[in-house]
Design a protein around this motif. Structure first.
Motif, short mmCIF file in Angstrom:
data_model
loop_
_atom_site.label_atom_id
_atom_site.label_comp_id
_atom_site.label_asym_id
_atom_site.label_seq_id
_atom_site.Cartn_x
_atom_site.Cartn_y
_atom_site.Cartn_z
N THR A 13 0.73 -1.20 0.11
CA THR A 13 -0.12 0.08 0.05
C THR A 13 0.85 1.17 -0.07
O THR A 13 2.01 1.41 0.60
CB THR A 13 -0.90 0.13 1.17
OG1 THR A 13 -0.15 0.02 2.40
CG2 THR A 13 -1.92 -1.06 1.19
N TYR A 42 0.85 5.84 -0.12
CA TYR A 42 -0.01 7.30 -0.14
C TYR A 42 1.14 7.76 -1.18
O TYR A 42 2.24 7.97 -1.05
CB TYR A 42 0.20 7.95 1.17
CG TYR A 42 -0.11 9.37 1.19
CD1 TYR A 42 -1.43 9.69 0.80
CD2 TYR A 42 0.64 10.37 1.21
CE1 TYR A 42 -1.98 10.95 0.67
CE2 TYR A 42 0.38 11.79 0.96
CZ TYR A 42 -1.03 11.99 0.93
OH TYR A 42 -1.45 13.40 0.57
N TYR A 49 -0.81 -2.48 -6.31
CA TYR A 49 -0.57 -1.71 -4.94
C TYR A 49 -1.91 -1.13 -4.70
O TYR A 49 -2.80 -0.64 -5.81
CB TYR A 49 0.41 -0.57 -5.23
CG TYR A 49 1.45 -0.97 -4.35
CD1 TYR A 49 1.96 -0.20 -3.38
CD2 TYR A 49 2.19 -2.28 -4.61
CE1 TYR A 49 3.25 -0.74 -2.69
CE2 TYR A 49 3.35 -2.63 -4.20
CZ TYR A 49 3.95 -1.55 -2.99
OH TYR A 49 4.98 -2.08 -2.23
N VAL A 50 -2.38 -0.94 -3.52
CA VAL A 50 -3.68 -0.09 -2.87
C VAL A 50 -3.13 1.21 -2.69
O VAL A 50 -2.12 1.39 -1.89
CB VAL A 50 -4.40 -0.87 -2.13
CG1 VAL A 50 -5.30 -0.06 -1.50
CG2 VAL A 50 -4.98 -2.24 -2.50
N THR A 65 -3.68 4.53 -0.84
CA THR A 65 -4.41 4.96 0.63
C THR A 65 -3.63 5.99 1.34
O THR A 65 -2.31 5.95 1.32
CB THR A 65 -4.86 3.43 1.41
OG1 THR A 65 -5.27 3.85 2.80
CG2 THR A 65 -3.42 3.03 1.71
N PRO A 91 -0.11 3.56 5.40
CA PRO A 91 0.50 2.77 4.00
C PRO A 91 1.79 2.31 4.59
O PRO A 91 2.52 2.94 5.24
CB PRO A 91 0.53 3.96 3.14
CG PRO A 91 0.67 5.40 4.02
CD PRO A 91 -0.12 4.89 5.19
#
Length: 246
Positions: free
Chosen positions: A78, A80, A96-97, A99, A103
């Protein structure tokens, strides 16, 4: 790309002949840029409008190098992200996420709209334990009006606020060169780096074990070359001087 093939949106004379000769030769090649704003497909379209036919698979950006690095370090992580479509798309493509909730990484890339709110968020996330990654260390970028603050300058601000140094994935990190070479099945011993900057292009090529060609169509003058403790393998006026070497 910038300073070698194009300058402020205009092809440098000889760039079209050089690319055509490369494609006709069948030799593997990549067009590199530390700019993480655009996707490879975006850049292909821009180059095509300028008369430079470069397949999308032959474009390698600091955003793609950053994504490749993160995928090797923490798959399906994850992040940012402060950046544009070139960076967010590259991270989405590796699963990837994105967020702002705890993160794994804060990833800083190029954008023309750095916001104080986003930088504040990045500082707080890094202080809370997120690892700090930056696409490239370039402190300024070119524009028709003059130099603009770039990723490296904003990274310095965040470092000053957090005490944490980022890991830079783009040039001059030889990681960008090695992953690029691997992508096209090339080897450093039989490859060359052509660039217009001593501090990123020539240094990256040198540390990756490649021959280096510095062109005078970008940001580096002959007087600048003498300021560095290393030298390029060759210095030429422009990409046009290299067409016959392909």
């Amino acid at each position: 790309m910038d300073g070698v093939l194009i300058h402020e949106g205009v092809p440098i004379p000889g760039a079209d002949a050089f690319i055509k000769k490369l494609r006709d030769s069948g030799k593997p090649f990549l067009v590199l840029t530390n700019n993480s704003i655009y996707t490879a497909r975006d850049l292909q379209a821009r180059l095509t409008r300028m008369g430079l036919e470069v397949p999308v698979g032959n474009i390698w950006t600091s955003a793609l190098a950053t994504a490749k690095f993160l995928e090797s370090q923490r798959p399906d992580g994850t992040a940012y992200v402060i950046g544009e479509a070139g960076l967010t798309t590259a991270l989405h493509d590796i699963g990837y996420v994105l967020t702002d909730h705890a993160p794994d990484y804060v990833v800083l890339g190029e954008t023309r709209t750095y916001s104080f709110e986003a930088m504040t968020k990045a500082v707080r996330l890094i202080n809370d334990g997120a690892r700090f990654i930056c696409t490239n260390p370039d402190e300024t970028g070119p524009s028709t009006e003059g130099p603009l603050p770039a990723t490296g300058a904003v990274a310095a601000l965040i470092t000053k606020a957090t005490g944490k140094q980022p890991y830079f994935a783009g040039k001059p990190n030889p990681l960008m060169m090695r992953t690029g070479l691997n992508a096209i099945g090339a080897h450093s011993e039989t490859s060359a780096m052509i660039g217009d900057r001593m501090d990123t292009d020539v240094l990256a090529g040198l540390e990756a074990g490649m021959q280096t060609f510095l062109v005078r169509t970008g940001l580096t003058s002959d007087a600048d070359i003498a300021k560095y403790p290393f030298t390029p393998s060759h210095v030429v006026d422009s990409i046009a001087d290299l067409v016959d070497l392909v």
